[in-house]
Write an enzyme that holds these catalytic residues in place. Structure first.
Site, short mmCIF file in Angstrom:
data_model
loop_
_atom_site.label_atom_id
_atom_site.label_comp_id
_atom_site.label_asym_id
_atom_site.label_seq_id
_atom_site.Cartn_x
_atom_site.Cartn_y
_atom_site.Cartn_z
N HIS A 132 -5.79 2.05 -3.78
CA HIS A 132 -4.80 1.51 -2.86
C HIS A 132 -4.38 0.09 -3.43
O HIS A 132 -5.04 -0.35 -4.52
CB HIS A 132 -5.46 1.36 -1.61
CG HIS A 132 -6.57 0.68 -1.43
ND1 HIS A 132 -6.92 -0.63 -0.44
CD2 HIS A 132 -8.12 0.48 -1.98
CE1 HIS A 132 -8.00 -1.23 -0.72
NE2 HIS A 132 -8.61 -0.61 -1.44
N HIS A 181 -2.66 1.09 7.09
CA HIS A 181 -2.94 0.91 5.57
C HIS A 181 -3.29 2.22 5.19
O HIS A 181 -3.64 3.00 5.84
CB HIS A 181 -4.09 0.00 5.14
CG HIS A 181 -4.38 -0.42 3.84
ND1 HIS A 181 -3.69 -1.09 3.08
CD2 HIS A 181 -5.48 0.32 2.98
CE1 HIS A 181 -4.17 -1.17 2.01
NE2 HIS A 181 -5.16 -0.17 1.86
N CYS A 235 0.75 -1.12 -0.07
CA CYS A 235 -0.16 0.08 -0.01
C CYS A 235 0.86 1.27 0.06
O CYS A 235 0.67 2.20 -0.80
CB CYS A 235 -1.20 -0.16 1.18
SG CYS A 235 -0.43 0.12 2.62
#
Length: 154
Positions: free
Chosen positions: A127, A115, A62
């Site tokens: 993402h 994240h 990510c």
């Protein structure tokens, strides 16, 4: 009467102290251009598998996807790790999100439980998902709502 005066004063002071999000970085100031850049990046990278530590189309995590996107599409250099990315720029309210803002989630415990994605438009973000690779997701999804941590403008 005294109560009304106190209430009016408090409301006026509260209105003066409202937090206003800063303007985006000049390279992210044109929302149309940012959305087009994010769409192009998603089209190029869609489905790229998740790989911890990766920064290529063979596999990306990510924070790596955020670094590559901001570098390649907007000529911005960001730190490599999610924890570092979560401390740059200015924290903003979720309802102030603009295309190009970073969205952060606490999906687990510790440093590896973070994240990050890039806000796109219409309450969506792009993402690198651990399960589906590079994709677009909705902030309205129950999972992302539950795990939302913060948003930052760079």
């Amino acid at each position: 009467m005294r109560f009304c005066l106190i209430l009016i004063t408090a409301l006026l002071l509260a209105g003066c102290s409202h937090h206003k999000a800063p303007p985006p970085n000049a390279r992210l100031s044109d929302s149309i251009t940012v959305i087009a850049g994010l769409n192009d990046q998603l089209q190029s990278w869609h489905g790229t598998p998740y790989r911890y530590g990766g920064m290529t189309r063979r596999g990306v995590d990510c924070s790596g996807f955020v670094v590559v996107t901001m570098r390649d599409r907007f000529d911005l250099q960001l730190p490599r790790e999610t924890k570092q990315q979560a401390s740059i720029g200015t924290q903003i309210d979720k309802d102030e999100l603009l295309p190009g803002d970073l969205v952060f989630f606490k999906t687990g415990s510790g440093q590896n439980g973070l994240h990050v994605g890039i806000y796109d438009t219409n309450n969506q973000f792009i993402h690198a998902s651990t399960s589906k690779g590079v994709m677009r997701s909705s902030l309205d999804n129950v999972y992302w709502q539950k795990n939302f941590w913060q948003a930052r403008r760079i």
